[in-house]
Write a protein that holds these residues in place. Structure first.
Motif, PDB file in Angstrom:
ATOM      1  N   HIS A 111      -1.609  23.442   0.293  1.00 36.68           N
ATOM      2  CA  HIS A 111      -1.175  24.725  -0.270  1.00 36.68           C
ATOM      3  C   HIS A 111       0.257  24.648  -0.783  1.00 36.68           C
ATOM      4  O   HIS A 111       0.902  25.674  -0.944  1.00 36.68           O
ATOM      5  CB  HIS A 111      -1.256  25.809   0.801  1.00 36.68           C
ATOM      6  N   SER A 112       0.766  23.471  -1.024  1.00 37.62           N
ATOM      7  CA  SER A 112       2.192  23.324  -1.295  1.00 37.62           C
ATOM      8  C   SER A 112       2.591  23.381  -2.765  1.00 37.62           C
ATOM      9  O   SER A 112       3.773  23.313  -3.056  1.00 37.62           O
ATOM     10  CB  SER A 112       2.700  22.012  -0.688  1.00 37.62           C
ATOM     11  N   ARG A 113       1.650  23.502  -3.698  1.00 33.41           N
ATOM     12  CA  ARG A 113       1.999  23.545  -5.120  1.00 33.41           C
ATOM     13  C   ARG A 113       1.655  24.900  -5.713  1.00 33.41           C
ATOM     14  O   ARG A 113       0.689  25.542  -5.320  1.00 33.41           O
ATOM     15  CB  ARG A 113       1.238  22.469  -5.902  1.00 33.41           C
ATOM     16  N   ILE A 114       2.429  25.337  -6.677  1.00 32.71           N
ATOM     17  CA  ILE A 114       2.209  26.621  -7.334  1.00 32.71           C
ATOM     18  C   ILE A 114       1.290  26.395  -8.528  1.00 32.71           C
ATOM     19  O   ILE A 114       1.651  25.689  -9.473  1.00 32.71           O
ATOM     20  CB  ILE A 114       3.540  27.231  -7.803  1.00 32.71           C
ATOM     21  N   GLY A 115       0.128  26.984  -8.487  1.00 29.16           N
ATOM     22  CA  GLY A 115      -0.819  26.912  -9.591  1.00 29.16           C
ATOM     23  C   GLY A 115      -0.632  28.095 -10.531  1.00 29.16           C
ATOM     24  O   GLY A 115       0.179  28.992 -10.291  1.00 29.16           O
ATOM     25  N   ARG A 116      -1.390  28.098 -11.616  1.00 26.35           N
ATOM     26  CA  ARG A 116      -1.277  29.150 -12.622  1.00 26.35           C
ATOM     27  C   ARG A 116      -1.638  30.519 -12.039  1.00 26.35           C
ATOM     28  O   ARG A 116      -0.968  31.511 -12.330  1.00 26.35           O
ATOM     29  CB  ARG A 116      -2.175  28.835 -13.819  1.00 26.35           C
ATOM     30  N   ALA A 117      -2.692  30.583 -11.223  1.00 21.60           N
ATOM     31  CA  ALA A 117      -3.087  31.867 -10.630  1.00 21.60           C
ATOM     32  C   ALA A 117      -1.953  32.413  -9.757  1.00 21.60           C
ATOM     33  O   ALA A 117      -1.628  33.605  -9.812  1.00 21.60           O
ATOM     34  CB  ALA A 117      -4.370  31.706  -9.819  1.00 21.60           C
ATOM     35  N   ALA A 118      -1.318  31.567  -8.964  1.00 22.98           N
ATOM     36  CA  ALA A 118      -0.207  31.999  -8.118  1.00 22.98           C
ATOM     37  C   ALA A 118       1.005  32.405  -8.957  1.00 22.98           C
ATOM     38  O   ALA A 118       1.702  33.376  -8.630  1.00 22.98           O
ATOM     39  CB  ALA A 118       0.183  30.893  -7.146  1.00 22.98           C
ATOM     40  N   ALA A 119       1.265  31.690 -10.032  1.00 26.19           N
ATOM     41  CA  ALA A 119       2.403  32.010 -10.891  1.00 26.19           C
ATOM     42  C   ALA A 119       2.236  33.382 -11.541  1.00 26.19           C
ATOM     43  O   ALA A 119       3.187  34.178 -11.584  1.00 26.19           O
ATOM     44  CB  ALA A 119       2.574  30.930 -11.963  1.00 26.19           C
ATOM     45  N   TYR A 120       1.029  33.677 -12.026  1.00 28.20           N
ATOM     46  CA  TYR A 120       0.797  34.992 -12.619  1.00 28.20           C
ATOM     47  C   TYR A 120       0.800  36.083 -11.557  1.00 28.20           C
ATOM     48  O   TYR A 120       1.209  37.219 -11.819  1.00 28.20           O
ATOM     49  CB  TYR A 120      -0.492  35.007 -13.433  1.00 28.20           C
ATOM     50  N   THR A 121       0.373  35.768 -10.345  1.00 22.73           N
ATOM     51  CA  THR A 121       0.441  36.733  -9.249  1.00 22.73           C
ATOM     52  C   THR A 121       1.900  37.046  -8.923  1.00 22.73           C
ATOM     53  O   THR A 121       2.267  38.208  -8.715  1.00 22.73           O
ATOM     54  CB  THR A 121      -0.282  36.185  -8.007  1.00 22.73           C
ATOM     55  N   LEU A 122       2.743  36.021  -8.878  1.00 21.63           N
ATOM     56  CA  LEU A 122       4.168  36.222  -8.642  1.00 21.63           C
ATOM     57  C   LEU A 122       4.776  37.077  -9.745  1.00 21.63           C
ATOM     58  O   LEU A 122       5.530  38.018  -9.483  1.00 21.63           O
ATOM     59  CB  LEU A 122       4.897  34.876  -8.551  1.00 21.63           C
ATOM     60  N   LYS A 123       4.431  36.771 -10.977  1.00 20.50           N
ATOM     61  CA  LYS A 123       4.964  37.524 -12.106  1.00 20.50           C
ATOM     62  C   LYS A 123       4.519  38.990 -12.029  1.00 20.50           C
ATOM     63  O   LYS A 123       5.319  39.898 -12.270  1.00 20.50           O
ATOM     64  CB  LYS A 123       4.496  36.877 -13.412  1.00 20.50           C
ATOM     65  N   ALA A 124       3.274  39.220 -11.639  1.00 20.96           N
ATOM     66  CA  ALA A 124       2.768  40.588 -11.482  1.00 20.96           C
ATOM     67  C   ALA A 124       3.510  41.310 -10.358  1.00 20.96           C
ATOM     68  O   ALA A 124       3.874  42.486 -10.494  1.00 20.96           O
ATOM     69  CB  ALA A 124       1.268  40.561 -11.198  1.00 20.96           C
ATOM     70  N   ARG A 125       3.736  40.607  -9.248  1.00 23.35           N
ATOM     71  CA  ARG A 125       4.427  41.221  -8.114  1.00 23.35           C
ATOM     72  C   ARG A 125       5.855  41.602  -8.467  1.00 23.35           C
ATOM     73  O   ARG A 125       6.343  42.667  -8.100  1.00 23.35           O
ATOM     74  CB  ARG A 125       4.426  40.278  -6.914  1.00 23.35           C
TER      75      ARG A 125
END
Length: 180
Positions: A111-125
């Motif tokens: 779970h140590s790398r930031i994927g595209r889904a996580a990046a867009y979730t961060l941007k949304a947050r």
């Protein structure tokens, strides 16, 4: 003491990001392919954005450090939080984030790398935190679309509780950390 520790942790994390980010352009040609360069850059900018968003939430206007500090440039004035948020959102440009894989291979990276889904979730947050609701909805939709078939939510059991943990989703392996 807690505020000082949080403030210190934010800027230590940002400093570590800049140790790599400052030299990344010089190393661009040494990568086996350009995609690896863009993936690394996107992950670093997401980590920086996470830390600056956290700083703005707790401290309001904060110094925005663009590169590693030295003896000559260690004094950085505070920047209005709106400008910090504008900057971190523009750094996480959709075109750059689209270089990330939707999710990294779990067997190799956990779970140590930031994927595209996580990046867009961060941007949304970040957008949601600062009242940019239309942008938050747009990035949330994109994250949900990317996550279909890869990630799922754990259902919350709203039945009778016998303790504070019964019925709550497990935090196990959340963001690379084992939880209980």
């Amino acid at each position: 003491g807690l505020a000082k520790e949080l403030y210190s942790r934010i800027y230590k994390n940002v400093g570590r990001v800049h140790l790599v980010l400052d030299k990344l352009d010089e190393l661009k040609d040494s990568f086996s392919d350009a995609e690896t360069y863009y993936q690394l850059k996107a992950e670093l900018l997401c980590l920086r954005a996470f830390n600056y968003d956290l700083g703005c939430q707790h401290f309001g206007d904060i110094p925005f450090v663009e590169r590693s500090l030295s003896i000559d440039n260690y004094l950085t004035p505070r920047m209005p939080r709106e400008k910090v948020i504008d900057r971190i959102l523009s750094d996480m440009d959709d075109e750059l984030l689209d270089h990330l894989p939707v999710a990294w291979d779990y067997k190799q990276w956990g779970h140590s790398r930031i994927g595209r889904a996580a990046a867009y979730t961060l941007k949304a947050r970040i957008c949601l935190n600062w009242g940019r609701f239309e942008e938050a909805a747009k990035y949330s939709d994109k994250a949900i679309e990317l996550s279909n078939g890869i990630y799922s939510l754990t259902a919350l059991d709203t039945g009778e509780y016998t303790s504070h943990t019964v019925g709550e989703p497990s935090a196990a392996k959340l963001f690379g950390f084992e939880g209980e």
